[in-house]
Design a protein around this motif. Structure first.
Motif, PDB file in Angstrom:
ATOM      1  N   ALA A  10       0.293 -20.238   9.916  1.00  0.00           N
ATOM      2  CA  ALA A  10       1.685 -20.666   9.773  1.00  0.00           C
ATOM      3  C   ALA A  10       1.844 -21.794   8.765  1.00  0.00           C
ATOM      4  N   ASP A  11       0.760 -22.495   8.464  1.00  0.00           N
ATOM      5  CA  ASP A  11       0.832 -23.612   7.533  1.00  0.00           C
ATOM      6  C   ASP A  11       1.300 -23.158   6.149  1.00  0.00           C
ATOM      7  N   PHE A  12       1.108 -21.874   5.822  1.00  0.00           N
ATOM      8  CA  PHE A  12       1.478 -21.369   4.507  1.00  0.00           C
ATOM      9  C   PHE A  12       2.852 -20.707   4.491  1.00  0.00           C
ATOM     10  N   GLU A  13       3.599 -20.800   5.571  1.00  0.00           N
ATOM     11  CA  GLU A  13       4.934 -20.195   5.575  1.00  0.00           C
ATOM     12  C   GLU A  13       5.818 -20.706   4.442  1.00  0.00           C
ATOM     13  N   GLN A  51      -8.375 -19.085  10.946  1.00  0.00           N
ATOM     14  CA  GLN A  51      -9.827 -19.195  11.076  1.00  0.00           C
ATOM     15  C   GLN A  51     -10.225 -19.196  12.556  1.00  0.00           C
ATOM     16  N   ARG A  52     -11.474 -18.847  12.829  1.00  0.00           N
ATOM     17  CA  ARG A  52     -11.939 -18.845  14.220  1.00  0.00           C
ATOM     18  C   ARG A  52     -11.606 -20.190  14.871  1.00  0.00           C
ATOM     19  N   GLY A  53     -11.107 -20.110  16.108  1.00  0.00           N
ATOM     20  CA  GLY A  53     -10.730 -21.323  16.821  1.00  0.00           C
ATOM     21  C   GLY A  53      -9.340 -21.827  16.517  1.00  0.00           C
ATOM     22  N   ARG A  54      -8.561 -21.083  15.713  1.00  0.00           N
ATOM     23  CA  ARG A  54      -7.205 -21.514  15.369  1.00  0.00           C
ATOM     24  C   ARG A  54      -6.221 -20.376  15.573  1.00  0.00           C
ATOM     25  N   GLY A  55      -4.962 -20.745  15.790  1.00  0.00           N
ATOM     26  CA  GLY A  55      -3.892 -19.765  15.857  1.00  0.00           C
ATOM     27  C   GLY A  55      -4.178 -18.644  16.826  1.00  0.00           C
ATOM     28  N   LEU A  56      -4.094 -17.405  16.344  1.00  0.00           N
ATOM     29  CA  LEU A  56      -4.297 -16.232  17.184  1.00  0.00           C
ATOM     30  C   LEU A  56      -5.741 -15.762  17.205  1.00  0.00           C
ATOM     31  N   SER A  57      -6.618 -16.431  16.466  1.00  0.00           N
ATOM     32  CA  SER A  57      -8.018 -16.030  16.435  1.00  0.00           C
ATOM     33  C   SER A  57      -8.773 -16.599  17.637  1.00  0.00           C
ATOM     34  N   GLU A  58      -9.797 -15.871  18.037  1.00  0.00           N
ATOM     35  CA  GLU A  58     -10.560 -16.240  19.229  1.00  0.00           C
ATOM     36  C   GLU A  58     -11.339 -17.544  18.995  1.00  0.00           C
ATOM     37  N   TRP A  59     -11.444 -18.336  20.074  1.00  0.00           N
ATOM     38  CA  TRP A  59     -12.237 -19.547  20.026  1.00  0.00           C
ATOM     39  C   TRP A  59     -13.716 -19.191  20.114  1.00  0.00           C
ATOM     40  N   ASP A  60     -14.561 -19.995  19.466  1.00  0.00           N
ATOM     41  CA  ASP A  60     -15.999 -19.764  19.481  1.00  0.00           C
ATOM     42  C   ASP A  60     -16.635 -20.599  20.586  1.00  0.00           C
ATOM     43  N   SER A  61     -17.434 -19.963  21.420  1.00  0.00           N
ATOM     44  CA  SER A  61     -18.106 -20.681  22.510  1.00  0.00           C
ATOM     45  C   SER A  61     -19.217 -21.581  21.993  1.00  0.00           C
ATOM     46  N   ALA A 116      -2.498 -25.904  18.030  1.00  0.00           N
ATOM     47  CA  ALA A 116      -2.984 -24.518  18.027  1.00  0.00           C
ATOM     48  C   ALA A 116      -4.401 -24.423  17.474  1.00  0.00           C
ATOM     49  N   TYR A 117      -5.296 -25.208  18.072  1.00  0.00           N
ATOM     50  CA  TYR A 117      -6.701 -25.113  17.693  1.00  0.00           C
ATOM     51  C   TYR A 117      -7.582 -25.494  18.876  1.00  0.00           C
ATOM     52  N   ASP A 118      -8.820 -25.011  18.808  1.00  0.00           N
ATOM     53  CA  ASP A 118      -9.818 -25.335  19.814  1.00  0.00           C
ATOM     54  C   ASP A 118     -10.236 -26.790  19.637  1.00  0.00           C
ATOM     55  N   PRO A 119     -10.073 -27.642  20.660  1.00  0.00           N
ATOM     56  CA  PRO A 119     -10.474 -29.050  20.508  1.00  0.00           C
ATOM     57  C   PRO A 119     -11.931 -29.228  20.106  1.00  0.00           C
ATOM     58  N   ALA A 120     -12.745 -28.215  20.347  1.00  0.00           N
ATOM     59  CA  ALA A 120     -14.174 -28.322  20.022  1.00  0.00           C
ATOM     60  C   ALA A 120     -14.436 -28.374  18.521  1.00  0.00           C
ATOM     61  N   ILE A 121     -13.428 -28.082  17.689  1.00  0.00           N
ATOM     62  CA  ILE A 121     -13.649 -28.213  16.246  1.00  0.00           C
ATOM     63  C   ILE A 121     -13.950 -29.659  15.876  1.00  0.00           C
ATOM     64  N   ALA A 122     -13.597 -30.590  16.750  1.00  0.00           N
ATOM     65  CA  ALA A 122     -13.870 -32.004  16.477  1.00  0.00           C
ATOM     66  C   ALA A 122     -15.358 -32.271  16.318  1.00  0.00           C
ATOM     67  N   LYS A 123     -16.178 -31.479  17.003  1.00  0.00           N
ATOM     68  CA  LYS A 123     -17.628 -31.703  16.942  1.00  0.00           C
ATOM     69  C   LYS A 123     -18.173 -31.460  15.541  1.00  0.00           C
ATOM     70  N   SER A 124     -17.501 -30.591  14.771  1.00  0.00           N
ATOM     71  CA  SER A 124     -17.995 -30.265  13.436  1.00  0.00           C
ATOM     72  C   SER A 124     -17.687 -31.349  12.419  1.00  0.00           C
ATOM     73  N   ILE A 125     -16.830 -32.279  12.769  1.00  0.00           N
ATOM     74  CA  ILE A 125     -16.462 -33.324  11.820  1.00  0.00           C
ATOM     75  C   ILE A 125     -16.898 -34.704  12.298  1.00  0.00           C
ATOM     76  N   ASP A 126     -17.644 -34.764  13.386  1.00  0.00           N
ATOM     77  CA  ASP A 126     -18.125 -36.034  13.918  1.00  0.00           C
ATOM     78  C   ASP A 126     -19.243 -36.620  13.054  1.00  0.00           C
ATOM     79  N   GLY A 127     -19.390 -37.928  13.123  1.00  0.00           N
ATOM     80  CA  GLY A 127     -20.542 -38.597  12.545  1.00  0.00           C
ATOM     81  C   GLY A 127     -20.433 -38.868  11.062  1.00  0.00           C
ATOM     82  N   ASP A 128     -21.520 -39.428  10.517  1.00  0.00           N
ATOM     83  CA  ASP A 128     -21.548 -39.802   9.111  1.00  0.00           C
ATOM     84  C   ASP A 128     -21.825 -38.615   8.186  1.00  0.00           C
TER      85      ASP A 128
END
Length: 293
Positions: free
Chosen positions: A43-46, A63-73, A197-209
Motif C-alpha cells: 500500500a505504500d506505493f498507492e 515482502q514476507r512478514g508484511r501486509g497480506l504475506s505470511e509471517w516467517d517463523s 501491518a508487519y511482523d514485530p519480529a522483523i526488529a531482530k533483523s535490524i538490531d545491533g551494530d
C-alpha cells in the motif's frame, strides 16, 4: 485503481506471499517492480501507482512478514538477500524476465542484491532515499521504533502514532495526510483495533551494530550496476541518505545517472511529490518507454 492479488510461494517454498498487480492498458507494456521499505507494505506505493498504473504493468509485493504475506517463523530470514530471492520467485511465477526496479529504502537494497543475482534482469533502477551507505543517525532512528507495539484503539490513534514516528520526515502533513499514511501502514484487527501491518519480529533483523538488514559493504553491489540507467530520489531532510553518498554514487557510475531532491521531505519520499514524480516520469520516458508515455 483496480488491481488483482497474485499469490505465490516464497523462494524457500515455505511461505505464501502476496503481490498486487496493476494491469497495463496495452499488452506488452513494460513491467515495473515496486519494492517497499522495512516496515511498509504494498500500500505504500498507492500514491505513485495512481500516476503510473495503466501506462505500465505494476507489480507491488508485500515482502514476507508484511501486509497480506505470511509471517516467517524464523526471524533470521527477514533480510534483503532472502527478500531478493522471493522477488525472483515472484517474477518467475509470472514468466517475467525483464523489469524496471523501483525500491524504497530496504527495497533499494533488494534491487542491488537482485542485480548481483541476475544481472540481465533490470532495464533500469530507481532508488528512493537509499544508497550504499546508510547514515548511522537514520539507522538508529529506525532501530528505535521498529518492533512490538501496543495495538491502537482507533484509526485516529494510529494516525497520531504514525505522526509521532515520522513527523520529522513530513513536516507539512496535516491530519488528513497522517490518516491516509496510517491507512497504508496499518491494518484493522478483528476486534476493531489497529496494528502496524508487519511482523514485530522483523526488529531482530535490524538490531545491533551490524544488522542483518544492512549488508556490511554495499559499494561492491553498487559497482555491479555499472552502466545501467539509474535515478536516485533523495528527501532533502533525509537522515539515512546523505548528499555526499549520492555524489559518490554518481562518481562511481559510468552510465546514465540522475538524482533529484525532494524539498521538505525526509526518509522516505512517497514519490508522488512533484519533483520526484517529474524525475521518475522523465526517467521512464527515456529508459523504459511505453506506448503512452
Amino acid at each position: 485503481m483496480e488491481y488483482r492479488l497474485h499469490s505465490y510461494r516464497s523462494a524457500c517454498g515455505r511461505l505464501d506471499l502476496s503481490a498486487r498487480e496493476y494491469p497495463a492498458r496495452e499488452a506488452g507494456a513494460p513491467v515495473l517492480l515496486l519494492m517497499h521499505g522495512l516496515t511498509r507494505n504494498a500500500a505504500d506505493f498507492e500514491p505513485l501507482a495512481a500516476h503510473l498504473a495503466g501506462r505500465y504493468r505494476l507489480l507491488v509485493p508485500d515482502q514476507r512478514g508484511r501486509g497480506l504475506s505470511e509471517w516467517d517463523s524464523d526471524p533470521s530470514q527477514y533480510r534483503p538477500d532472502v527478500y531478493a530471492q522471493d522477488m525472483l520467485a515472484l517474477l518467475d511465477s509470472l514468466g517475467i524476465a525483464r523489469v524496471c526496479l523501483i525500491g524504497t529504502s530496504m527495497g533499494g537494497l533488494m534491487a542491488m542484491v537482485m542485480n548481483a543475482l541476475r544481472p540481465d534482469l533490470a532495464s533500469g533502477f530507481v532508488f528512493n532515499d537509499i544508497g550504499p551507505v546508510l547514515d548511522p543517525a537514520g539507522l538508529a532512528r529506525i532501530q528505535g521504533y521498529v518492533g512490538p507495539g501496543a495495538t491502537m484503539p482507533t484509526w485516529q490513534a494510529a494516525a497520531a502514532r504514525c505522526r509521532a514516528i515520522n513527523a520529522a520526515a513530513f513536516p507539512d502533513f496535516g491530519d488528513a495526510e497522517w490518516l491516509a499514511f496510517a491507512r497504508r501502514t496499518c491494518r484493522e484487527n478483528a476486534d476493531g483495533t489497529v496494528s502496524f501491518a508487519y511482523d514485530p519480529a522483523i526488529a531482530k533483523s535490524i538490531d545491533g551494530d551490524a544488522p542483518q538488514t544492512v549488508p556490511a559493504d554495499l559499494w561492491p553491489l553498487w559497482d555491479l550496476l555499472d552502466a545501467a540507467p539509474v535515478l536516485v530520489v533523495r528527501g532533502a531532510l533525509s537522515d539515512l541518505l546523505s548528499v555526499e553518498t549520492v555524489r559518490e554514487m554518481a562518481a562511481r557510475h559510468s552510465g546514465a545517472f540522475a538524482a533529484v531532491e525532494v524539498p521538505r521531505v525526509g526518509h522516505a519520499p512517497l514519490l508522488d511529490e512533484l519533483p520526484a514524480l517529474g524525475a521518475i516520469s522523465a526517467f521512464l520516458r527515456e529508459h523504459i518507454p511505453s506506448s503512452r508515455t
